[in-house]
Design a protein around this motif. Structure first.
Motif, PDB file in Angstrom:
ATOM      1  N   ALA A   1      32.820  33.481  43.829  1.00  0.00           N
ATOM      2  CA  ALA A   1      33.181  33.119  42.454  1.00  0.00           C
ATOM      3  C   ALA A   1      32.618  34.137  41.460  1.00  0.00           C
ATOM      4  N   ALA A   2      31.367  34.539  41.644  1.00  0.00           N
ATOM      5  CA  ALA A   2      30.745  35.506  40.733  1.00  0.00           C
ATOM      6  C   ALA A   2      31.485  36.841  40.771  1.00  0.00           C
ATOM      7  N   VAL A   3      31.808  37.313  41.965  1.00  0.00           N
ATOM      8  CA  VAL A   3      32.517  38.593  42.105  1.00  0.00           C
ATOM      9  C   VAL A   3      33.930  38.488  41.545  1.00  0.00           C
ATOM     10  N   SER A   4      34.615  37.380  41.836  1.00  0.00           N
ATOM     11  CA  SER A   4      35.996  37.254  41.335  1.00  0.00           C
ATOM     12  C   SER A   4      36.021  37.186  39.816  1.00  0.00           C
ATOM     13  N   GLU A   5      35.060  36.543  39.206  1.00  0.00           N
ATOM     14  CA  GLU A   5      35.037  36.460  37.746  1.00  0.00           C
ATOM     15  C   GLU A   5      34.632  37.794  37.114  1.00  0.00           C
ATOM     16  N   PHE A   6      33.518  38.367  37.540  1.00  0.00           N
ATOM     17  CA  PHE A   6      33.037  39.587  36.903  1.00  0.00           C
ATOM     18  C   PHE A   6      33.922  40.796  37.244  1.00  0.00           C
ATOM     19  N   CYS A   7      34.125  41.046  38.518  1.00  0.00           N
ATOM     20  CA  CYS A   7      34.939  42.200  38.930  1.00  0.00           C
ATOM     21  C   CYS A   7      36.414  41.982  38.596  1.00  0.00           C
ATOM     22  N   GLY A   8      36.879  40.739  38.720  1.00  0.00           N
ATOM     23  CA  GLY A   8      38.258  40.441  38.339  1.00  0.00           C
ATOM     24  C   GLY A   8      38.490  40.663  36.857  1.00  0.00           C
ATOM     25  N   GLY A   9      37.497  40.338  36.038  1.00  0.00           N
ATOM     26  CA  GLY A   9      37.593  40.596  34.607  1.00  0.00           C
ATOM     27  C   GLY A   9      37.690  42.082  34.305  1.00  0.00           C
ATOM     28  N   ILE A  10      36.880  42.874  34.992  1.00  0.00           N
ATOM     29  CA  ILE A  10      36.944  44.331  34.823  1.00  0.00           C
ATOM     30  C   ILE A  10      38.317  44.838  35.260  1.00  0.00           C
ATOM     31  N   GLY A  11      38.800  44.332  36.397  1.00  0.00           N
ATOM     32  CA  GLY A  11      40.123  44.735  36.877  1.00  0.00           C
ATOM     33  C   GLY A  11      41.225  44.403  35.883  1.00  0.00           C
ATOM     34  N   LEU A  12      41.148  43.243  35.253  1.00  0.00           N
ATOM     35  CA  LEU A  12      42.156  42.872  34.255  1.00  0.00           C
ATOM     36  C   LEU A  12      42.088  43.771  33.022  1.00  0.00           C
ATOM     37  N   VAL A  13      40.887  44.029  32.525  1.00  0.00           N
ATOM     38  CA  VAL A  13      40.757  44.873  31.340  1.00  0.00           C
ATOM     39  C   VAL A  13      41.337  46.260  31.607  1.00  0.00           C
ATOM     40  N   LEU A  14      41.040  46.813  32.770  1.00  0.00           N
ATOM     41  CA  LEU A  14      41.530  48.146  33.105  1.00  0.00           C
ATOM     42  C   LEU A  14      42.975  48.138  33.605  1.00  0.00           C
ATOM     43  N   GLY A  15      43.445  46.980  34.019  1.00  0.00           N
ATOM     44  CA  GLY A  15      44.755  46.921  34.646  1.00  0.00           C
ATOM     45  C   GLY A  15      44.719  47.597  36.006  1.00  0.00           C
ATOM     46  N   LEU A  16      43.625  47.442  36.724  1.00  0.00           N
ATOM     47  CA  LEU A  16      43.406  48.080  38.017  1.00  0.00           C
ATOM     48  C   LEU A  16      43.370  47.032  39.117  1.00  0.00           C
ATOM     49  N   LEU A  17      44.237  47.205  40.103  1.00  0.00           N
ATOM     50  CA  LEU A  17      44.356  46.237  41.199  1.00  0.00           C
ATOM     51  C   LEU A  17      44.576  44.830  40.639  1.00  0.00           C
ATOM     52  N   THR A  18      45.408  44.757  39.655  1.00  0.00           N
ATOM     53  CA  THR A  18      45.637  43.512  38.911  1.00  0.00           C
ATOM     54  C   THR A  18      46.042  42.333  39.789  1.00  0.00           C
ATOM     55  N   PRO A  19      46.961  42.501  40.756  1.00  0.00           N
ATOM     56  CA  PRO A  19      47.307  41.345  41.588  1.00  0.00           C
ATOM     57  C   PRO A  19      46.120  40.804  42.380  1.00  0.00           C
ATOM     58  N   ILE A  20      45.273  41.696  42.901  1.00  0.00           N
ATOM     59  CA  ILE A  20      44.104  41.252  43.668  1.00  0.00           C
ATOM     60  C   ILE A  20      43.079  40.601  42.736  1.00  0.00           C
ATOM     61  N   ALA A  21      42.808  41.237  41.602  1.00  0.00           N
ATOM     62  CA  ALA A  21      41.863  40.665  40.636  1.00  0.00           C
ATOM     63  C   ALA A  21      42.329  39.286  40.190  1.00  0.00           C
ATOM     64  N   SER A  22      43.620  39.168  39.922  1.00  0.00           N
ATOM     65  CA  SER A  22      44.186  37.901  39.454  1.00  0.00           C
ATOM     66  C   SER A  22      44.180  36.840  40.547  1.00  0.00           C
ATOM     67  N   LEU A  23      44.389  37.252  41.778  1.00  0.00           N
ATOM     68  CA  LEU A  23      44.369  36.294  42.879  1.00  0.00           C
ATOM     69  C   LEU A  23      42.975  35.697  43.057  1.00  0.00           C
TER      70      LEU A  23
END
Length: 148
Positions: free
Chosen positions: A62-84
């Motif tokens: 949960a911590a990794v998906s929220e923090f790293c997923g947030g970074i991925g969304l801001v950058l638009g990097l690996l967006t489908p994985i970050a969003s999943l």
């Protein structure tokens, strides 16, 4: 196989207005998840405390998906994985608030509810399906999907 994975990471081609809307949503949602995840990533396997009913490994996810997923969304990097990752985390949050804690959808007194987690879940599902749009690193590095 490598080409299939690449194709899944490529954003769908969108009109400029849609890409701008996706960018704005990504920046808002990604920033929120970076902030939500920051405290969790400081102690990723025990952020819920010593009496938590959730194992440390799941707290880490949960911590990794929220923090790293947030970074991925801001950058638009690996967006489908970050969003999943965010979608799975929010699905658990919705179920926890709805069934275990018996919180209402919206709490008129401002207390706990599952409304925000459900909104984030819906947005994460949209990003999994729509991609990041033109204004993203996914687009810059991989281009658009040509064949849906």
């Amino acid at each position: 196989m490598k080409e299939k994975i690449r194709k899944c990471m490529q954003p769908l081609p969108h009109h400029t207005c849609v890409s701008v809307a996706l960018l704005i949503l990504r920046l808002i949602m990604g920033s929120a998840f970076i902030i939500h995840g920051w405290g969790k990533i400081q102690n990723p396997m025990a952020w819920m405390g010593p009496q938590a009913p959730v194992p440390g490994f799941l707290q880490l996810l949960a911590a990794v998906s929220e923090f790293c997923g947030g970074i991925g969304l801001v950058l638009g990097l690996l967006t489908p994985i970050a969003s999943l990752g965010i979608a799975f985390t929010m699905a658990v949050a919705v179920m926890t608030h709805m069934f275990m804690l018996k919180d209402p959808f919206v709490n008129p007194t401002g207390g706990h509810s599952y409304e925000l987690a459900l909104v984030y879940l819906g947005l994460a599902i949209a990003f999994v399906n729509l991609g990041a749009g033109k204004y993203s690193l996914d687009h810059k590095l991989l281009g658009d999907r040509t064949n849906t």
